[in-house]
Write an enzyme that holds these catalytic residues in place. Sequence first.
Site, PDB file in Angstrom:
ATOM      1  N   GLN A  43       0.455   4.693  -0.023  1.00  0.00           N
ATOM      2  CA  GLN A  43       1.860   4.793  -0.421  1.00  0.00           C
ATOM      3  C   GLN A  43       2.013   4.863  -1.943  1.00  0.00           C
ATOM      4  O   GLN A  43       2.980   4.358  -2.511  1.00  0.00           O
ATOM      5  CB  GLN A  43       2.650   3.609   0.138  1.00  0.00           C
ATOM      6  CG  GLN A  43       3.048   3.749   1.586  1.00  0.00           C
ATOM      7  CD  GLN A  43       4.005   4.907   1.819  1.00  0.00           C
ATOM      8  OE1 GLN A  43       4.845   5.212   0.989  1.00  0.00           O
ATOM      9  NE2 GLN A  43       3.874   5.563   2.971  1.00  0.00           N
ATOM     10  N   SER A  44       1.074   5.528  -2.592  1.00  0.00           N
ATOM     11  CA  SER A  44       1.075   5.581  -4.049  1.00  0.00           C
ATOM     12  C   SER A  44       2.295   6.312  -4.615  1.00  0.00           C
ATOM     13  O   SER A  44       2.519   7.489  -4.315  1.00  0.00           O
ATOM     14  CB  SER A  44      -0.205   6.283  -4.534  1.00  0.00           C
ATOM     15  OG  SER A  44      -0.129   6.571  -5.913  1.00  0.00           O
TER      16      SER A  44
END
Length: 336
Positions: free
Chosen positions: A62-63
């Site tokens: 989920q960068s």
Amino acid sequence: MFPTPIHRWHPPGVPDGVEMYIKRDDLSGMQLSGNKVRKLEFLMAEVVAQGHNCVITIGGIQSNHCRATAVAARYFGLDSHLILRTSRELADSDPGLTGNLLLARMVGAHIHTVTKEEYTKVGSEALLQQLADQLRSQGKKPYCIPVGGSSPLGCWGYLEAVREIQEQAGNLGITDIALACGSGGTAAGMALGIQLSGLGCKLHAMGVCDDPQYFYDYIDGLLKGMGVDKDTVGVDTKAMLRMVQAKGAGYAMSKQQELETMQHVAHSTGVILDPVYSGKAYYTLLEEMKQHEEQWKGRKVLFLHTGGLFGMYDKISQLQPMLEKLDKADRMKVSL
């Protein structure tokens, strides 16, 4: 979308005698929201200047940084390749469309999943080089961007942010600046900017992963890459900023108390923090203020909101029961 605004902030639970302000780097754009934009401004300039035709970067599944990089690359008509760290159970399946993944895939990012074990064993830099070699063999000219965009070049984005803060808040008497620290670039740029500008603030960097000594060493390396050391600025890294342990249950893992604090802040002020960075940082800052009220009394604190809102969608299972308890959703009685 610069300059991002600074405004007075009244989150619940802050002890009497502490004056809070917030800088809204979460409002630096929509798809390109957060602190990553400032670093990418410099990094993408080099990508274009050197004639690269694609970019590679790396981070968690989920960068925020990877999503922002994918969007920035597409603005310039370039392909992006994202190496995303996930669990062994999920690495061989489709990564899905939750949160940042949806936006990255909408702009055409190529997703390359690796397991957490592979990431730890091989390392982020080596993984970047492996994929870069593969792309070169296909005739591509890739540009590698490290985790979080935290390279010496990327750090210049937050030297510029300090200039912005000085222009906006130079007359407010800010004594302290607090922010989340995940890959070190934002903290490094802010620390150097404060030191060189004479802003006179104490910088508190809340580490959401690793430990304080790791960050001191890593930030020291970033600053040396910018040509800065104790001889050039007169102080060492530990004198330029204070690292604080704020990872809680672990990187991108939220304790219930953190999420509850975020909900209270949102309900009281309308400011939504994110669960991976600013939420952890603010929770840790607030707890420290409560435990050491006398030390913080009379301080004027600027909290730097570094963005990351899309990461909230990965926490729905934890947030759902908490928000249901508020009992603010019902079936409207309609007169027909």
